[in-house]
Design a protein around this motif. Structure first.
Motif, short mmCIF file in Angstrom:
data_model
loop_
_atom_site.label_atom_id
_atom_site.label_comp_id
_atom_site.label_asym_id
_atom_site.label_seq_id
_atom_site.Cartn_x
_atom_site.Cartn_y
_atom_site.Cartn_z
N LEU A 1 83.72 4.22 159.45
CA LEU A 1 84.74 5.27 159.43
C LEU A 1 84.79 5.96 158.07
O LEU A 1 85.02 7.17 157.99
CB LEU A 1 86.11 4.67 159.78
CG LEU A 1 86.25 4.09 161.20
CD1 LEU A 1 87.59 3.40 161.36
CD2 LEU A 1 86.07 5.18 162.25
N ARG A 2 84.57 5.19 157.01
CA ARG A 2 84.58 5.80 155.68
C ARG A 2 83.41 6.78 155.53
O ARG A 2 83.59 7.87 154.99
CB ARG A 2 84.51 4.73 154.59
CG ARG A 2 84.70 5.31 153.19
CD ARG A 2 84.89 4.25 152.15
NE ARG A 2 83.65 3.62 151.74
CZ ARG A 2 83.51 2.92 150.62
NH1 ARG A 2 84.55 2.75 149.81
NH2 ARG A 2 82.37 2.36 150.32
N GLU A 3 82.26 6.41 156.03
CA GLU A 3 81.10 7.29 155.93
C GLU A 3 81.22 8.51 156.84
O GLU A 3 80.57 9.52 156.60
CB GLU A 3 79.82 6.51 156.27
CG GLU A 3 79.47 5.44 155.24
CD GLU A 3 79.32 6.01 153.84
OE1 GLU A 3 78.66 7.06 153.69
OE2 GLU A 3 79.89 5.42 152.90
N ALA A 4 82.06 8.42 157.87
CA ALA A 4 82.25 9.55 158.78
C ALA A 4 83.11 10.64 158.15
O ALA A 4 83.26 11.72 158.72
CB ALA A 4 82.88 9.08 160.08
N ASN A 5 83.70 10.36 156.99
CA ASN A 5 84.44 11.36 156.21
C ASN A 5 85.64 11.94 156.95
O ASN A 5 85.86 13.15 156.95
CB ASN A 5 83.50 12.50 155.75
CG ASN A 5 82.61 12.07 154.60
OD1 ASN A 5 83.05 11.36 153.70
ND2 ASN A 5 81.35 12.48 154.65
N TYR A 6 86.44 11.07 157.57
CA TYR A 6 87.72 11.53 158.10
C TYR A 6 88.62 11.86 156.91
O TYR A 6 88.74 11.07 155.97
CB TYR A 6 88.36 10.44 158.97
CG TYR A 6 87.63 10.21 160.26
CD1 TYR A 6 87.81 11.07 161.34
CD2 TYR A 6 86.77 9.12 160.41
CE1 TYR A 6 87.14 10.85 162.54
CE2 TYR A 6 86.09 8.91 161.61
CZ TYR A 6 86.29 9.78 162.66
OH TYR A 6 85.62 9.56 163.85
N ARG A 7 89.28 13.01 156.96
CA ARG A 7 90.02 13.49 155.78
C ARG A 7 91.48 13.06 155.78
O ARG A 7 92.03 12.74 154.74
CB ARG A 7 89.94 15.02 155.69
CG ARG A 7 88.55 15.60 155.76
CD ARG A 7 87.54 14.87 154.89
NE ARG A 7 87.87 14.90 153.46
CZ ARG A 7 87.27 14.17 152.54
NH1 ARG A 7 86.33 13.31 152.89
NH2 ARG A 7 87.61 14.28 151.27
N ASN A 8 92.12 13.10 156.94
CA ASN A 8 93.54 12.73 157.04
C ASN A 8 93.67 11.52 157.95
O ASN A 8 93.39 11.61 159.16
CB ASN A 8 94.37 13.90 157.59
CG ASN A 8 94.39 15.08 156.64
OD1 ASN A 8 94.85 14.97 155.50
ND2 ASN A 8 93.88 16.22 157.09
N ILE A 9 94.09 10.41 157.37
CA ILE A 9 94.07 9.12 158.07
C ILE A 9 95.47 8.51 158.06
O ILE A 9 96.17 8.55 157.04
CB ILE A 9 93.07 8.17 157.40
CG1 ILE A 9 91.66 8.76 157.43
CG2 ILE A 9 93.09 6.80 158.07
CD1 ILE A 9 90.63 7.98 156.62
N LEU A 10 95.85 7.94 159.19
CA LEU A 10 97.10 7.20 159.30
C LEU A 10 96.80 5.77 159.74
O LEU A 10 96.17 5.56 160.78
CB LEU A 10 98.04 7.87 160.31
CG LEU A 10 99.33 7.12 160.65
CD1 LEU A 10 100.19 6.92 159.41
CD2 LEU A 10 100.11 7.84 161.75
N ILE A 11 97.24 4.81 158.95
CA ILE A 11 97.11 3.39 159.28
C ILE A 11 98.49 2.89 159.70
O ILE A 11 99.45 2.98 158.93
CB ILE A 11 96.59 2.57 158.09
CG1 ILE A 11 95.21 3.08 157.65
CG2 ILE A 11 96.53 1.09 158.44
CD1 ILE A 11 94.69 2.41 156.39
N VAL A 12 98.60 2.37 160.91
CA VAL A 12 99.87 1.90 161.44
C VAL A 12 99.91 0.38 161.36
O VAL A 12 99.08 -0.30 161.94
CB VAL A 12 100.07 2.36 162.90
CG1 VAL A 12 101.45 1.93 163.39
CG2 VAL A 12 99.91 3.87 163.01
N GLY A 13 100.88 -0.12 160.61
CA GLY A 13 101.01 -1.56 160.42
C GLY A 13 100.24 -2.02 159.19
O GLY A 13 99.02 -1.81 159.13
N VAL A 14 100.93 -2.59 158.22
CA VAL A 14 100.28 -3.09 157.01
C VAL A 14 100.72 -4.52 156.73
O VAL A 14 101.85 -4.89 157.04
CB VAL A 14 100.59 -2.19 155.78
CG1 VAL A 14 99.91 -0.85 155.93
CG2 VAL A 14 102.09 -2.01 155.58
N MET A 15 99.80 -5.28 156.20
CA MET A 15 100.04 -6.67 155.82
C MET A 15 99.36 -6.92 154.49
O MET A 15 98.48 -6.15 154.07
CB MET A 15 99.48 -7.62 156.87
CG MET A 15 100.20 -7.59 158.21
SD MET A 15 101.84 -8.33 158.11
CE MET A 15 101.44 -10.07 158.02
#
Length: 231
Positions: free
Chosen positions: A80-94
């Motif tokens: 996913l990092r190499e796919a160069n997504y510019r705006n990312i939302l991560i739901v749930g953090v630990m």
């Protein structure tokens, strides 16, 4: 590493380490050390691989799932990092996942995190962290503004009610761009799959898509699925 693991198993049999020491190991020792190392070295795949090996060593304690976590951190996140997504939302953090935002930011992405638990804020993205439920994502992000949403391990661990699941997925669908990607993972154990998600029709607003040549990554109890919003 195998010698350390064998020693830990022997200690568990003698002392009940799994039940007595696990909360302390998680909260005070293991997660803080590994999380700080992960954040500082989040751009380095060799370091990430070393961290995975440490996770495996402690896996018998129930601290970290095995194959699913390996796939997420060693295969999926780098892809996913190499796919160069510019705006990312991560739901749930630990604590053990707080380096995901840093890892993805290294390619110049704008990474936001979201969690309803205010105590999780310390593990959130340094760019933007939101303390709220995912069904309220539209209050913070315009429609069609997010390239990638990661929802890994929230269903069955806080997100339990069918109405809330559907509202959450509806909110994700709204904020995702038409060609945006939803990565959704969950645990198939009955206690963590309260609405029988696979047969619930909750993903009716999405269509499956290929990531790394597959539409899902199935590890028995844990499964990762990939969707585009149906717009």
């Amino acid at each position: 590493m195998s010698g350390i693991k064998a020693w830990l198993k022997g200690l568990d049999r003698k002392t009940g380490l799994r039940s007595k020491a696990l909360p302390f190991v998680n909260r005070k020792v293991f997660f803080p050390i590994i999380s700080r190392l992960s954040v500082r070295c989040s751009g380095s795949m060799p370091i990430n691989k070393a961290i995975i090996r440490i996770y495996r060593c402690f896996n018998f304690l129930g601290i970290i799932p095995g194959a699913g976590r390996d796939f997420l951190e060693l295969e999926l996140l780098p892809h996913l990092r190499e796919a160069n997504y510019r705006n990312i939302l991560i739901v749930g953090v630990m604590p053990y996942s707080q380096h995901y935002a840093y890892f993805l930011m290294r390619q110049g992405a704008c990474v936001s995190t979201m969690d309803s638990d205010s105590k999780a804020a310390a593990c959130g993205s340094p760019q933007m962290h939101i303390v709220d439920r995912i069904e309220n994502a539209g209050s913070y992000f315009p429609d069609d503004s997010i390239d990638l949403v990661l929802c890994c391990g929230i269903y069955g661990f806080g997100l339990m009610d069918e109405k809330e699941v559907r509202a959450s997925l509806s909110a994700v669908r709204r904020v995702l761009k038409p060609k945006g990607l939803l990565v959704f993972s969950w645990n198939r154990k009955p206690m963590h799959d309260p609405i029988d998600l696979a047969n619930s029709g909750a993903f009716s607003g999405f269509r499956r898509c290929d990531v790394m040549g597959r539409q899902c990554a199935d590890f028995g109890e844990n499964i990762f699925e990939f969707f585009h919003p149906d717009k």
